[in-house]
Write a protein that holds these residues in place. Structure first.
Motif, PDB file in Angstrom:
ATOM      1  N   THR A   1       4.108  -2.177  14.107  1.00  0.00           N
ATOM      2  CA  THR A   1       3.206  -3.168  13.528  1.00  0.00           C
ATOM      3  C   THR A   1       2.285  -2.479  12.534  1.00  0.00           C
ATOM      4  O   THR A   1       2.170  -1.251  12.523  1.00  0.00           O
ATOM      5  CB  THR A   1       2.370  -3.886  14.610  1.00  0.00           C
ATOM      6  N   VAL A   2       1.660  -3.269  11.698  1.00  0.00           N
ATOM      7  CA  VAL A   2       0.624  -2.785  10.772  1.00  0.00           C
ATOM      8  C   VAL A   2      -0.589  -3.678  10.981  1.00  0.00           C
ATOM      9  O   VAL A   2      -0.593  -4.840  10.558  1.00  0.00           O
ATOM     10  CB  VAL A   2       1.098  -2.835   9.297  1.00  0.00           C
TER      11      VAL A   2
ATOM     12  N   PRO B   1       8.595  -3.593   2.829  1.00  0.00           N
ATOM     13  CA  PRO B   1       7.778  -2.580   2.157  1.00  0.00           C
ATOM     14  C   PRO B   1       6.786  -1.879   3.082  1.00  0.00           C
ATOM     15  O   PRO B   1       6.382  -0.748   2.811  1.00  0.00           O
ATOM     16  CB  PRO B   1       7.037  -3.385   1.081  1.00  0.00           C
ATOM     17  N   ALA B   2       6.381  -2.544   4.156  1.00  0.00           N
ATOM     18  CA  ALA B   2       5.470  -1.925   5.110  1.00  0.00           C
ATOM     19  C   ALA B   2       6.218  -1.125   6.165  1.00  0.00           C
ATOM     20  O   ALA B   2       5.745  -0.070   6.610  1.00  0.00           O
ATOM     21  CB  ALA B   2       4.613  -2.993   5.790  1.00  0.00           C
TER      22      ALA B   2
ATOM     23  N   VAL C   1      12.533   1.105   0.450  1.00  0.00           N
ATOM     24  CA  VAL C   1      12.222   0.101  -0.570  1.00  0.00           C
ATOM     25  C   VAL C   1      11.857   0.783  -1.878  1.00  0.00           C
ATOM     26  O   VAL C   1      12.321   0.383  -2.958  1.00  0.00           O
ATOM     27  CB  VAL C   1      11.074  -0.809  -0.097  1.00  0.00           C
ATOM     28  N   LEU C   2      11.057   1.831  -1.803  1.00  0.00           N
ATOM     29  CA  LEU C   2      10.660   2.557  -3.007  1.00  0.00           C
ATOM     30  C   LEU C   2      11.874   3.123  -3.730  1.00  0.00           C
ATOM     31  O   LEU C   2      11.985   3.017  -4.955  1.00  0.00           O
ATOM     32  CB  LEU C   2       9.687   3.681  -2.637  1.00  0.00           C
TER      33      LEU C   2
ATOM     34  N   ASP D   1       0.796  -1.224   0.000  1.00  0.00           N
ATOM     35  CA  ASP D   1       0.000   0.000   0.000  1.00  0.00           C
ATOM     36  C   ASP D   1       0.831   1.278   0.000  1.00  0.00           C
ATOM     37  O   ASP D   1       0.404   2.296  -0.565  1.00  0.00           O
ATOM     38  CB  ASP D   1      -0.931   0.027   1.220  1.00  0.00           C
ATOM     39  N   ARG D   2       1.996   1.273   0.621  1.00  0.00           N
ATOM     40  CA  ARG D   2       2.789   2.503   0.721  1.00  0.00           C
ATOM     41  C   ARG D   2       3.890   2.575  -0.329  1.00  0.00           C
ATOM     42  O   ARG D   2       4.701   3.501  -0.292  1.00  0.00           O
ATOM     43  CB  ARG D   2       3.370   2.620   2.135  1.00  0.00           C
ATOM     44  N   VAL D   3       3.895   1.624  -1.244  1.00  0.00           N
ATOM     45  CA  VAL D   3       4.923   1.605  -2.296  1.00  0.00           C
ATOM     46  C   VAL D   3       4.301   1.612  -3.685  1.00  0.00           C
ATOM     47  O   VAL D   3       4.714   2.371  -4.566  1.00  0.00           O
ATOM     48  CB  VAL D   3       5.841   0.372  -2.131  1.00  0.00           C
TER      49      VAL D   3
END
Length: 372
Positions: free
Chosen positions: A155-156, A233-234, A240-241, A32-34
């Protein structure tokens, strides 16, 4: 039962395709964030593992393999009309990418393997986990997911909930795939440009696992991220991006180099100076696709590509572009006589009026270049 993996597409369909694979226990929300940022330059496709997110558990059966998952990804790509694509995957999703690179290299353009491994510590632990899940469900494992996935204090919740919501049969079949996976003997055969990303605090696939792949795959690059555990990625989306943009942006970089070599710095600088936010994506498309993929394909020489391009431009009456490509043809080694022969050929198969106009443009360009 649905016949394809659940998926989400983002970005322009004309952009280079990039398929993103998830980790065991998560859904496509892992990206979701990438993914939204990557979709500015790529046609991004995220997918769910069988029994996870929106994918039907029945897509794989007990005793499944990573090859089965890779086949589902290829079937999804075929369903979407995608022939060749870049690929990035986390953990089990990364193993799918390695399998594709080893067994279906003709389908991949570039590969990124994140917090993954060429083997996952032997079969027994995964067989035991599969048996536990089939008997007791996923509640207990989901409770311990944050300690396995993230650094302490992070955490997510959405991803932990994905773990709880996965079906036991789908999760267990994915465990079977991990139990049987060992690609170490095939790593030296991988020719796809490969990036490895490791989380320095990842207990599941520590940096040594990624280093093993990087040492075996020719010309592979390894990036280690501090403050990252298994779901980088989270936890470290910006890092990561940045790594993925650099790795997957090579086509645009090479495309700009070739564009300058063929058209000249002056022309490209003028085009770039006129670029606006409205035209930026189109200019990026030209650099990536026309120059970064088509003009760099070694099947035809640049001389041959110049002749084909001039013919197509004459046929469609694009005389301004034709003049630009007369100059490009000279840079690519064609002589004025050869350029004239191309236009003469057009007179036969395209039409005399079109060739007459093209001769006028070519004459002007050759005069400006001091060659006529």
């Amino acid at each position: 039962m649905t016949t394809h993996l659940n998926h989400l597409t983002e970005g322009a369909p004309s952009a280079p395709p990039l398929i993103l694979g998830p980790s065991l226990g998560t859904s496509l929300a892992l990206w979701d964030r990438v993914a939204p940022e990557l979709s500015a330059s790529h046609h991004v496709v995220r997918w769910d593992l069988p029994g996870h997110g929106g994918s039907d558990a029945g897509l794989i059966q007990p005793g499944a393999t990573v090859a089965d998952l890779a086949d589902l990804v290829l079937a999804l790509a075929d369903h979407l009309g995608i022939e060749r694509f870049a690929y990035a995957g986390v953990s089990l999703g990364g193993a799918v990418g390695l399998h594709l690179a080893a067994h279906h290299p003709e389908r991949l353009t570039r590969l990124a393997v994140i917090c993954s491994s060429a083997h996952f510590g032997g079969a027994k632990n995964w067989q035991d986990r599969a048996a536990l899940v089939r008997e007791e469900g996923l509640a207990g494992l989901a409770d311990t997911a944050p300690s396995r996935w993230f650094t302490p204090g992070f955490t997510v919740e959405r991803l932990v909930q994905d773990h709880r919501d996965a079906t036991p049969e789908g999760y267990a079949a994915c465990c079977d795939a991990l139990a049987a996976f060992d690609l170490r003997d095939r790593l030296p055969e991988i020719t796809t440009p490969t990036l490895l990303i490791a989380g320095r605090e990842d207990p599941a696939t520590p940096p040594a696992h990624l280093r093993e792949i990087a040492d075996a795959v020719p010309d592979a690059e390894l990036v280690e991220l501090s403050g990252a555990s298994h779901l980088a990625p989270a936890e470290r989306p910006e890092a990561v991006l940045g790594a993925l943009r650099t790795h997957f942006g090579q086509a645009a970089k090479r495309g700009m180099e070739v564009r300058r070599e063929v058209l000249g710095d002056a022309h490209v600088d003028r085009a770039q100076s006129r670029q606006t936010p409205f035209t930026a994506r189109f200019q990026d498309f030209i650099s990536r696709y026309a120059w970064g993929e088509i003009w760099t394909d070694p099947t035809l020489t640049r001389r041959e590509r110049s002749m084909i391009t001039m013919t197509a431009l004459v046929a469609h009456g694009h005389l301004d572009e034709f003049g630009m490509h007369v100059r490009a043809a000279l840079r690519n080694g064609l002589t004025p006589d050869e350029i004239g022969a191309v236009v003469q050929q057009c007179a036969v198969y395209v039409g005399v009026p079109a060739a007459n106009s093209a001769f006028g443009v070519a004459q002007r360009v050759l005069t400006e270049e001091g060659l006529a």
